[in-house]
Design a protein around this motif. Structure first.
Motif, PDB file in Angstrom:
ATOM      1  N   HIS A 253      40.788  61.225 -19.319  1.00 20.56           N
ATOM      2  CA  HIS A 253      41.253  59.345 -20.235  1.00 20.56           C
ATOM      3  C   HIS A 253      42.730  60.383 -19.615  1.00 20.56           C
ATOM      4  N   PRO A 254      43.722  59.032 -20.249  1.00 27.38           N
ATOM      5  CA  PRO A 254      44.786  58.984 -19.409  1.00 27.38           C
ATOM      6  C   PRO A 254      45.898  59.640 -20.816  1.00 27.38           C
ATOM      7  N   CYS A 288      40.790  49.401 -26.946  1.00 28.09           N
ATOM      8  CA  CYS A 288      40.926  51.240 -26.814  1.00 28.09           C
ATOM      9  C   CYS A 288      42.673  51.776 -27.335  1.00 28.09           C
ATOM     10  N   PHE A 290      44.595  53.682 -27.786  1.00 21.00           N
ATOM     11  CA  PHE A 290      45.319  54.169 -26.193  1.00 21.00           C
ATOM     12  C   PHE A 290      46.300  52.746 -25.612  1.00 21.00           C
ATOM     13  N   ALA A 291      46.020  51.975 -26.093  1.00 23.28           N
ATOM     14  CA  ALA A 291      46.233  50.891 -24.909  1.00 23.28           C
ATOM     15  C   ALA A 291      47.356  50.534 -24.958  1.00 23.28           C
ATOM     16  N   CYS A 294      49.190  53.206 -22.722  1.00 23.60           N
ATOM     17  CA  CYS A 294      48.701  53.755 -21.626  1.00 23.60           C
ATOM     18  C   CYS A 294      49.681  52.694 -21.017  1.00 23.60           C
ATOM     19  N   GLN A 296      47.804  53.004 -17.936  1.00 29.17           N
ATOM     20  CA  GLN A 296      46.727  53.009 -17.072  1.00 29.17           C
ATOM     21  C   GLN A 296      46.390  51.326 -17.360  1.00 29.17           C
ATOM     22  N   ARG A 297      46.779  50.255 -18.629  1.00 36.10           N
ATOM     23  CA  ARG A 297      46.586  49.503 -19.086  1.00 36.10           C
ATOM     24  C   ARG A 297      46.391  48.779 -18.604  1.00 36.10           C
ATOM     25  N   CYS A 301      40.633  46.521 -20.961  1.00 37.08           N
ATOM     26  CA  CYS A 301      41.527  48.122 -22.595  1.00 37.08           C
ATOM     27  C   CYS A 301      41.592  47.218 -23.809  1.00 37.08           C
ATOM     28  N   PRO A 306      36.489  50.548 -25.516  1.00 33.29           N
ATOM     29  CA  PRO A 306      36.193  51.318 -24.198  1.00 33.29           C
ATOM     30  C   PRO A 306      34.493  52.173 -24.591  1.00 33.29           C
ATOM     31  N   CYS A 318      36.750  55.792 -21.434  1.00 29.38           N
ATOM     32  CA  CYS A 318      38.285  54.874 -21.176  1.00 29.38           C
ATOM     33  C   CYS A 318      36.982  53.437 -19.967  1.00 29.38           C
ATOM     34  N   LEU A 319      38.305  52.710 -20.109  1.00 34.53           N
ATOM     35  CA  LEU A 319      37.897  51.810 -18.376  1.00 34.53           C
ATOM     36  C   LEU A 319      38.584  52.280 -17.195  1.00 34.53           C
ATOM     37  N   PHE A 320      39.652  52.967 -16.788  1.00 37.87           N
ATOM     38  CA  PHE A 320      40.232  53.122 -16.049  1.00 37.87           C
ATOM     39  C   PHE A 320      40.123  54.077 -15.961  1.00 37.87           C
TER      40      PHE A 320
HETATM   41  S1  SF4 Z   1      40.923  52.106 -21.921  1.00 35.22           S
HETATM   42 FE1  SF4 Z   1      42.470  51.295 -20.815  1.00 35.22          FE
HETATM   43  S2  SF4 Z   1      44.129  51.199 -22.140  1.00 35.22           S
HETATM   44 FE2  SF4 Z   1      42.646  52.760 -22.690  1.00 35.22          FE
HETATM   45  S3  SF4 Z   1      42.553  54.533 -22.033  1.00 35.22           S
HETATM   46 FE3  SF4 Z   1      41.853  53.893 -20.993  1.00 35.22          FE
HETATM   47  S4  SF4 Z   1      43.136  52.565 -19.190  1.00 35.22           S
HETATM   48 FE4  SF4 Z   1      43.991  53.125 -21.022  1.00 35.22          FE
END
Ligand code: SF4
Lengths: 614, 319
Positions: A253-254, A288, A290-291, A294, A296-297, A301, A306, A318-320
């Motif tokens: 997770h980021p 999410c 944390f978006a 984040c 990676q957003r 998200c 997620p 997390c999606l990514f």
């Molecule tokens: S779901 Fe998206 S915003 Fe949330 S942590 Fe994962 S990459 Fe970041």
């Protein structure tokens, strides 16, 4: 499922808002859908920053939440749902589910002997006689490492040191013969060496007594060595969970990555904070959480929370996920090059000794000689240099800072540019004093709560003799910008900004005096992990751009090592070692500094992967 | 040894402030208009008898002379003689002080018992309905001045029902009553004092119980499986009593001095009433004697409270 002591299923807690009546509309979810397992003889770590809901989860299991809290889901303890019990039945379970709290001084009754407090649980659960419980208490105190327990049984909590008090708390919890022990930040506020010992003690007891241990902490590095399982919470929801070794080998997770990168470790060159703040309950984003912070957003998200991804060992919501990048690659080793110290000494301390007289109380006090808080300390600070002062509480490190600020009487000499302050005329002395500024540990206490941020900084500028309104405004804005704050913050009051922002304001106020030296007295220890890194980065940038010298005082040797060029190790008022950071971290000469260095988290420990383990 | 040094220092500074207080009182009574002689002889007295009495009482001497003679007498253990009742001031004060102490101690014990029970209930149910009701009652009692509640009590219990006498002595010249014969006289003043003291003590105790219940050690005890009643009895009450002791210490002086208002309303022959009567009669020796005695007792009371507090708190190392 043998050996599972505690199993949380979709645990959720709603609490009433801090102000206003307890209405349904006022209830805010502080914890949602938490799944967690604690097994016999194992440690499960629940990790999160303040506001993540980690303590709420523990109190929900103990059923000790404030009245009006709404709990959903299940907490299975030995197959029985604790949340379904009535208060009477629950009381009988408490103790079997033991809990050790943060801040052992307030968690112990100040007017009851520790013997009685340790014995209390044993008597309640076994009905043992006072005599037998007392004997049992002696055994337990011995087991948790209180020397000469029989003699100390009738002493009061204030007669023990911080680490010993926490040992007493642990003994009191053990007295109930727990199957599950919940430890809520048991080492916060303790010196790193003591914290390590407490943690080792807990790990040992958990094995010896075959208990499940739920360890709650904000510090990932602390549980690295001992945890078998782990769960990272962010803003009331689990973001990553699973087996601890697999997690440390490959966090997905980021937020986990950010958290790992934000805690300074010895030998680390870059430190990354997490911009922004954790959203409050009731104002949490859809999707999410944390978006907003984040890197990676992506658009997806923010649509829905997620779903978990991962394998049988760890999973992340997390999606990514970032799984492919090991932490080691993200954190390059520190370059060994230390710039040679330029020029002559800016500040010199020559044989400085400080004695505090014991203060006489209401009913008199003895004027007996006390050991000096600072004993014959000599050191030098060059222009633009950062000198770290490290030591445990009571070592005299804060006293040293105060001496540099001339806030105390001292014996010996303190020279600024080769001149002693005492030799100057009062006007010159004031001007010289302004060249040394300070940033304290708790910004909330050092900022006047009734003044707006702009006024706080303008006041510092006015002390420097500037009174033109327009230029004050411009300079205030510029200072806020230099510490990475929006100038719009100038109109706010200190309690309307976050702790990290408040500490930046404190730095801006120090900068307003155009100092040559800033004394940083535990500047990060009141801040959350992610904000600490941001502040340390800011301080480093400032020193590079402005030839600013720091004296940084802290018990956190890793944070100091990250910023300082040289480090002085202080113990019982004396400098036991003074060396360059590289030298001290890699080849400490003094045994005490070696043990301090050994207790600090080190880069590399987190990234060692042993395939097939666990 | 430490404790003795502290007491010595405290007594020293108290003696100094007491001397200043006496001097101030002396100046005040002498600059006040009127003269005790007129009070004693009445408006129709002849100039000759006034001069004679003035001389007999030493009131024709210069101010400084009178002032220093008072200190000299004190050094010999004398407080002078009352102008209006012709008794030595010392014995006069002692007999009235005994009455005051009897009334105050009985009232205090009753107040403490009631305040403890009421405050405990209030503290435990602090934010809930029973707590709010108790708090309301306390506030209502607190708002009632003692001359008002005292008068109400007289109207009800002595005028209407005739259960208790409305007052004791009216005249200082009457033969003095004993403590025992005052028992009946004590009932109504006692109730008045209790009504005055209970709300203060009980609110204070409630606040303290409520605060202690919110502390971390209470949560620790609950986490060990201690029941609410056990937590209250074994953990909370002792800690919650400590601030109450401080308040009690602060009220000790008024216990010795008595209440001027209450004693006057009920004509109860205590020190407060004596003070009031002596002020009206411009009976200087009695007035100054009372100031001295109250001052000394105040200092002793505060000291006692300090010592008790120190003994109660294990952190000071005497427990
Ligand atoms: S779901 Fe998206 S915003 Fe949330 S942590 Fe994962 S990459 Fe970041």
């Amino acid at each position: 499922m043998t050996g599972v002591v505690l199993s949380l299923r979709q645990l959720g807690v709603e609490l009433a808002g801090r102000d206003g009546p307890r209405l349904a509309s006022n209830m805010a979810p502080v914890l949602e859908g938490l799944d967690l397992e604690v097994r016999e003889g194992e440690m499960t770590a629940l990790v999160g920053e303040s506001g993540s809901g980690k303590t709420i989860a523990a109190l929900a299991v103990m059923r000790l939440l404030p009245p009006g809290a709404r709990i959903t889901g299940q907490a299975l303890f030995g197959g029985e749902d604790l949340l379904g019990l009535d208060e009477r039945q629950m009381r009988a379970r408490r103790g079997s589910v033991g809990m050790v709290f943060q801040n052992p001084l307030s968690a112990l009754n100040p007017s009851m002997t520790i013997g009685r407090q340790v014995a209390e649980g044993h008597r309640l659960h076994t009905g043992a006689s006072a005599q037998a419980a007392r004997r049992h208490a002696v055994d337990l105190l011995g087991e948790v490492g209180i020397p000469d327990p029989a003699r100390r049984l009738d002493e009061y909590p204030h007669q023990f040191s911080g680490g010993q008090r926490q040992r007493v708390m642990i003994a009191a919890a053990l007295a109930c013969n727990p199957k599950l022990l919940i430890a809520d930040e048991p080492t916060t506020g303790l010196d790193p060496l003591v914290a390590r010992q407490i943690l080792d003690l807990l790990a040992k007891l958990q094995r010896d007594h075959r208990m499940g241990l739920l360890f709650i902490t904000h510090d990932l590095s602390l549980v690295e060595r001992h945890a078998q399982r782990l769960c990272v919470l962010y803003a009331g929801r689990a973001v990553e969970w699973g087996e601890a070794p697999a997690f440390f080998a490959r966090p997905r997770h980021p937020y986990s990555h950010a958290l790992l990168a934000a805690v300074p470790r010895l030998g680390q060159a870059t430190l990354r904070g997490i911009a922004g703040t954790m959203p409050d309950p009731g104002h949490r984003p859809h999707g999410c959480r944390f978006a907003p912070r984040c890197p990676q957003r992506q658009d997806a998200c923010t649509r829905a929370y997620p779903p978990p991804v991962g394998d049988g060992r760890t999973q992340a919501a997390c999606l990514f996920p970032l799984g492919e990048i090991p932490v080691a690659a993200a954190l390059p080793e520190a370059p060994a090059a230390t710039t040679p110290l330029p020029g002559s000494a800016l500040l010199q301390m020559q044989s400085v000794t400080i004695r505090y007289g014991s203060r006489a109380g209401l009913l008199g006090g003895s004027k007996a000689a006390v050991a000096p808080s600072l004993d014959d300390v000599s050191l030098e600070l060059a222009r633009g240099e950062c000198l770290g002062i490290v030591g445990e509480s009571g070592s005299g490190k804060s006293t040293l800072g105060r001496a540099i600020l001339h806030m105390l009487r001292y014996e010996g000499r303190i020279l600024l540019d080769g001149r002693a302050l005492g030799d100057l005329s009062p006007g010159d002395r004031r001007r010289e004093r302004r060249r040394v500024q300070v940033v304290f540990q708790d910004p909330r206490e050092s900022l006047n709560p009734r003044l707006r941020i702009g006024a706080i900084i303008a006041e510092a500028l006015q002390l420097g003799g500037q009174h033109d309104r327009d230029s004050l405004r411009r300079q205030t804005d510029a200072l806020l910008e230099r510490v990475g704050l929006n100038a719009a913050l100038a109109g706010r009051l200190p309690n309307a900004i976050s702790g990290g922002q408040a500490q930046r304001v404190a730095v801006a106020r120090a900068l307003a005096a155009r100092p040559d030296i800033i004394v940083l007295d535990e500047p990060t220890s009141a801040l959350d992990v992610s904000t600490q890194a941001m502040l340390l980065n800011l301080l480093r940038d400032l020193s590079r751009h402005e030839q600013l010298a720091y004296v940084m005082i802290s018990h956190d040797i890793a944070a100091i090592a990250w910023l300082a060029d040289r480090i002085a190790v202080l113990r019982a008022g004396r400098i036991v070692e003074l060396a360059t950071t590289d030298q001290l971290v890699n080849h400490p000469r003094d045994p005490y500094s070696a043990s301090l260095v050994a207790s600090a988290p080190r880069l590399g420990a987190a990234t060692i992967t042993v395939p097939g383990e666990a | 040894m430490r404790i003795l040094g502290g007491i010595g220092r405290k007594l020293g500074s108290a003696a100094l402030s007491l001397a200043i207080l006496i001097t101030l009182t002396f100046v005040l009574v002498h600059v006040a208009p009127g003269s005790p002689v007129y009070q004693i002889l009445g408006p129709k007295a002849s100039p000759a008898s006034i001069r004679e009495l003035n001389h007999a009482l030493g009131l024709d001497l210069p101010f400084w002379h009178q002032y220093f003679r008072w200190w000299l007498d004190l050094a010999h253990g004398q407080l002078g003689t009352s102008y209006s009742v012709e008794r030595p001031v010392g014995s006069l004060i002692v007999s009235y002080e005994l009455n005051t102490l009897a009334l105050q101690i009985v009232s205090l014990v009753a107040s403490l018992l009631i305040a403890f029970a009421l405050g405990l209930a209030h503290g435990v149910f602090y934010d809930r309905t029973p707590g709010r009701i108790i708090g309301g009652v306390e506030l209502a009692l607190y708002a009632m001045p003692s001359f008002f509640s005292g008068t109400l009590l007289i109207l009800l219990f002595s005028m209407q029902l005739g259960w208790f006498p409305a007052g004791g002595l009216e005249n200082l010249r009457l033969a003095h009553q004993t403590v025992a014969s005052n028992a009946l006289h004590m009932a109504l003043p006692c109730v008045t004092i209790v009504l005055l003291t209970v709300p203060v003590l009980s609110r204070y105790f409630a606040q303290s119980v409520h605060e202690e219940l919110g502390r971390d050690y209470v949560r620790s005890a609950a986490a060990r499986g201690a029941s609410p009643s056990r937590i209250l009895l074994h953990h909370v009450i002792r800690n919650a009593l400590r601030p109450l002791v401080t308040v009690l210490g602060l009220s000790l002086p008024s216990i010795f001095a008595g209440g001027v208002v209450v004693e006057t309303v009920f004509s109860y022959p205590g020190l407060g009433w004596l003070l009031w009567r002596s002020a009206l009669a411009q009976d200087y020796p009695v007035l100054i004697g009372i100031v001295l005695v109250i001052g000394i007792l105040t200092v002793l009371g505060n000291l006692l409270a300090d010592i008790v507090n120190t003994l109660l708190d294990p952190r000071t190392g005497y427990a």
